[in-house]
Design an enzyme around this catalytic site. Sequence first.
Site, PDB file in Angstrom:
ATOM      1  N   GLU A 169       0.815  -1.215   0.021  1.00  0.00           N
ATOM      2  CA  GLU A 169      -0.030   0.010   0.074  1.00  0.00           C
ATOM      3  C   GLU A 169       0.755   1.327  -0.148  1.00  0.00           C
ATOM      4  O   GLU A 169       0.541   2.189  -0.731  1.00  0.00           O
ATOM      5  CB  GLU A 169      -0.822  -0.010   1.225  1.00  0.00           C
ATOM      6  CG  GLU A 169      -2.021   0.968   1.194  1.00  0.00           C
ATOM      7  CD  GLU A 169      -1.586   2.260   1.964  1.00  0.00           C
ATOM      8  OE1 GLU A 169      -2.189   3.643   1.993  1.00  0.00           O
ATOM      9  OE2 GLU A 169      -0.509   2.257   2.383  1.00  0.00           O
ATOM     10  N   ASP A 185      -7.988   1.323   8.466  1.00  0.00           N
ATOM     11  CA  ASP A 185      -6.603   2.136   8.306  1.00  0.00           C
ATOM     12  C   ASP A 185      -6.632   3.099   9.497  1.00  0.00           C
ATOM     13  O   ASP A 185      -7.541   3.762   9.688  1.00  0.00           O
ATOM     14  CB  ASP A 185      -6.532   2.561   6.744  1.00  0.00           C
ATOM     15  CG  ASP A 185      -4.803   2.763   6.368  1.00  0.00           C
ATOM     16  OD1 ASP A 185      -4.095   2.380   7.386  1.00  0.00           O
ATOM     17  OD2 ASP A 185      -4.841   2.843   5.050  1.00  0.00           O
TER      18      ASP A 185
END
Length: 394
Positions: A185, A232
Site C-alpha cells: 500500500e 486504516d
Amino acid sequence: MLLFGGLSLVSLFSAACSAYTPLSDETLQKLPSSGTDFDIKTGAILAPILRTRVSGTPGNAAVLQHFVDFFKKELPEWRLEFHNSTSTTPLSNGLEVPFRNLIATRDPPGTRPGDVGRLAMVAHYDSKISPEGFIGAIDSAAPCAMLLHAARSIDKALTKKWEATADSLELDEQQGVQILLLDGEEAFLSWTDEDSLYGARALAADWEFTYHPAMSTFRTPLDSIDLFVLLDLLGSASPAIPSYFKTTHWAYKHMAEVEKRLRGLGMFKSSPNHPANVAKRENKKPRAEPQFLPESDKPADRFYGGGIGDDHVPFMARGVEILHIIPSPFPKVWHEIEDDGEHLDMNTVEDWARLVTAFMAEWMDLEGHFDFPRTEQKQKREINFEEKTEFAIP
C-alpha cells in the site's frame, strides 16, 4: 494512503446483505476481548506485526508467515490463498519487487465460490520504507490484528449457524466472509498512481477478469464482494471517522449503531463514562460521550465522494461498494517514527476490535449462534438448582 481532493470514483448501486440481525445486549457484552493477545511486547496476535515490514524484505515475509500460522492454527476452516505480483519501484533500480496478498475465506459448506456473496474485511500489512525503522502501528499493524481477532471471535458461531441451517439455506442467503491482508500500500518514494497500492491494484485487476463457472450467481470475485470494509490508521485516541460514500452510508449507520449500543452498555474502555475511568476521577457525573463514527445523521447533500487514496480505490473504480474506516483528520503520528506500539492507545485498539467483531457478527447474522463460557457464579447457581431439584423429586 494519501489525502487528496476531487475523487469522483463512486459506485452507482448500493449492495445489501441478505440478512443483518442486531446482536442482543447479552451477546454484545459477552463478545470475547482481545486480552493479552494485543500486548505490544508479548501479544500473540499484535506483537509479531509490530516490526518493520517493507514489501520485499524479510520483515514483510515474517509478518505474512505470522498471518498464515495464525489461520492454520486458530482457524483451520478458512481457505488461504496467496495473490502474488511483482513491480519495479522508484527505488528498486529496475528490479522487480514481490508483493504478496493473503486472502482468507470462510464460505458456507457445500457452496460454490461463484454463488457466495462475501463481506470483505481489509487492511494492508506492509510498512513505509522511511523514516528508517518505521513500525506503522496504526498504519496498519493494529488494524490487521483487529481483523485476526474478529475472525477468530466469529468462527465457531459461523460453524454453528451453518450446521443449523444446512438444509434450509437459500441461494440468496449464501453469505461468506473474507479477510484481505494486502501488501504494497505504501509509496516507496512519493505517492503517485504508480508508486502506491501495488498489491491492491494487482489484485483488483486480476479479479476483474477471473471468471466463475457459467451459471454462477456472481460473474467474478469482484462481483462476489457485497461490501469492502477497509480499516486504516486505527489505534490512536479519539478518532473521528466520517461517512465517505453515500451508497454505503447505510452500512456506516449499522456500525455506528453498534458503537452506540456498546458505549451504552459500558463496553468501551476508551469512553470517559466507562466504570474504570469514572472511578479514577473525583467528579463522577457522566461526561459527553464521544463517537468513533459521528455521522449517522449526515445529510444526503454532504457526500462528496471521499478524498483519500487508499487500497479501496482500485476496487471502487471497478464498481465495488466501499466502507472506508479511516480517521479524518489523520492521527498526529501518521508517517512519523512515533507510530509505534508505545504510541497506541490500547483502550481504543481494544474498542475497535470489539466493534469490528460485532459488526461482522451482525452482518453474518450470528445472533443465537455464539456459545459463551458460563461464569463460575452462574454454574454454581445451576448446580445448586440441580441439587435442590434432585432432592425434591420423590
